[in-house]
Design a protein around this motif. Sequence first.
Motif, short mmCIF file in Angstrom:
data_model
loop_
_atom_site.label_atom_id
_atom_site.label_comp_id
_atom_site.label_asym_id
_atom_site.label_seq_id
_atom_site.Cartn_x
_atom_site.Cartn_y
_atom_site.Cartn_z
N ILE A 26 -5.31 10.59 -1.26
CA ILE A 26 -4.69 9.42 -0.66
C ILE A 26 -5.64 8.75 0.32
O ILE A 26 -5.65 7.51 0.44
CB ILE A 26 -3.36 9.82 0.03
CG1 ILE A 26 -2.41 10.40 -1.02
CG2 ILE A 26 -2.72 8.61 0.70
CD1 ILE A 26 -2.17 9.49 -2.23
N HIS A 29 1.49 2.16 -3.64
CA HIS A 29 0.34 2.82 -4.29
C HIS A 29 0.26 4.29 -3.89
O HIS A 29 0.07 5.16 -4.74
CB HIS A 29 -0.96 2.10 -3.89
CG HIS A 29 -1.25 0.86 -4.66
ND1 HIS A 29 -1.96 0.87 -5.84
CD2 HIS A 29 -0.91 -0.43 -4.43
CE1 HIS A 29 -2.06 -0.37 -6.29
NE2 HIS A 29 -1.44 -1.17 -5.46
N GLU A 30 0.43 4.56 -2.62
CA GLU A 30 0.35 5.94 -2.14
C GLU A 30 1.48 6.79 -2.70
O GLU A 30 1.28 7.94 -3.08
CB GLU A 30 0.37 5.95 -0.61
CG GLU A 30 -0.83 5.28 0.02
CD GLU A 30 -0.70 5.15 1.53
OE1 GLU A 30 0.12 5.87 2.13
OE2 GLU A 30 -1.43 4.32 2.11
N ASN A 31 2.67 6.21 -2.76
CA ASN A 31 3.83 6.96 -3.25
C ASN A 31 3.64 7.41 -4.69
O ASN A 31 3.92 8.57 -5.03
CB ASN A 31 5.08 6.08 -3.11
CG ASN A 31 6.29 6.69 -3.79
OD1 ASN A 31 6.58 6.41 -4.95
ND2 ASN A 31 7.01 7.54 -3.08
N ASP A 82 0.54 10.03 -5.04
CA ASP A 82 0.69 11.33 -4.40
C ASP A 82 1.94 12.03 -4.94
O ASP A 82 3.04 11.85 -4.44
CB ASP A 82 0.80 11.15 -2.89
CG ASP A 82 0.80 12.48 -2.14
OD1 ASP A 82 0.81 13.54 -2.81
OD2 ASP A 82 0.79 12.45 -0.90
N GLU A 126 -2.57 11.52 7.54
CA GLU A 126 -2.76 11.87 6.13
C GLU A 126 -3.82 12.96 6.01
O GLU A 126 -4.89 12.87 6.62
CB GLU A 126 -3.17 10.64 5.33
CG GLU A 126 -3.27 10.88 3.84
CD GLU A 126 -1.99 11.48 3.28
OE1 GLU A 126 -2.05 12.63 2.77
OE2 GLU A 126 -0.93 10.82 3.34
N SER A 176 0.82 -1.21 0.00
CA SER A 176 0.00 0.00 0.00
C SER A 176 0.86 1.26 0.00
O SER A 176 0.45 2.29 -0.56
CB SER A 176 -0.93 0.01 1.21
OG SER A 176 -0.19 -0.01 2.42
N ARG A 179 -6.58 4.78 -0.10
CA ARG A 179 -6.52 3.87 1.04
C ARG A 179 -7.83 3.11 1.20
O ARG A 179 -7.84 1.91 1.52
CB ARG A 179 -6.21 4.65 2.31
CG ARG A 179 -4.77 5.11 2.44
CD ARG A 179 -4.53 5.74 3.80
NE ARG A 179 -3.13 6.07 3.99
CZ ARG A 179 -2.61 6.50 5.12
NH1 ARG A 179 -3.40 6.66 6.18
NH2 ARG A 179 -1.34 6.78 5.22
#
Length: 370
Positions: free
Chosen positions: A352, A185-187, A190, A347, A182, A356
């Motif tokens: 994001i 994915h966030e990296n 964003d 966050e 995960s 999530r």
Amino acid sequence: MSEAETGTETKGETGTETEHGAESEADGDLRRVGANPDFWYPVALARRVRPMRVVAAVFADQRIALYRGRSGAVHALEDRCAHRQVPLSMGVVEGDTLRCCYHAWAYRGDGRISQIPYLSKGDGRPPRGVRGYPVREAYGLVFVFPGDPEKAEDTPLPELPAFSSTTYKTMTFSRTVRCHYSFMHENLLDMNHQFLHRGVVGKLHPQLLGYETSPRSVEARYLFTHAGGKRNPGAGLLAAEGIRGGDSADVMTIRTEYPYQTLDLVPENADHPAFRLWAVYVPVDAEQRTCHAYGLLMIEKPRVSAALQLAWPLIRRFTERVFAEDRKAVEAEQRAWEEQGEDRNHEVFPLILDVRKVLRTNGVPVRGRR
């Protein structure tokens, strides 16, 4: 068709605060959510699975033995002999069967036992065999379906038309990253973390133009402008701006379509992407605190085809450096999670928070080590 009918929600430049605002304890710790196995996941580069050879692979602690038989087809079996549990990845390929290195038990491509050399007919009932995984070979990768095999036929592989297009050339990546999938994915989604890459891309200003969400996806659109600073030559070559780069504005579209991610970059005054990225993060261990990242970077060929060949090493060096910086950051996030025993991230970016939610609702509980 309306957004309500499609389940897609469109949001503006900064999104909306929505009902979640900030995640609550009731949402659960995303880093304890496992990847849903009912999808096709790459577990090896196809070129590594050579004819008449065996390769060890893994998906979330499911050990898998890949082998390519005489027919050329790749098979995927549970990596243990039903006899004494010795890994079949230590075995020998004979024709289209895989023979265990210990007592020479032979397995067909579906995992069933075809021969026990020293057992005569009627001397006993041999075990049924081991699990055989649905397997497909595409895009230079070997995909397996680690979930319910009955769902494999109706679950499509990702569609990557640029991979086979004559206008693009593909650069393949395969790297282990010590973090929960995960974080990856966030990296990527964003793009506000460009300060991390200031040494290779200079001063980049990303502006979120808007994004859309659905139960299985989040797609964001950014406008990128270069505001000065030293820029790696590979960055300009990748964005089709030349070796010295430029101050043009590019539109980048990034999408998490569970469980995969894509990124398209369209330069200013262009009507198609200069490059397209497809990526997936395959969990390795039972707790899923390590993943293996597979990426296909499809780069548009210039009018002079030899120019891309000359630029290839510079582009590769640039992408490897950016990935190394990202890996350093996400692995630091993972270490913090392990030290604190929970996710203490605060966050504030609605985009994001939404991705999530997609990862959490489409994932499955981590089963842990058996």
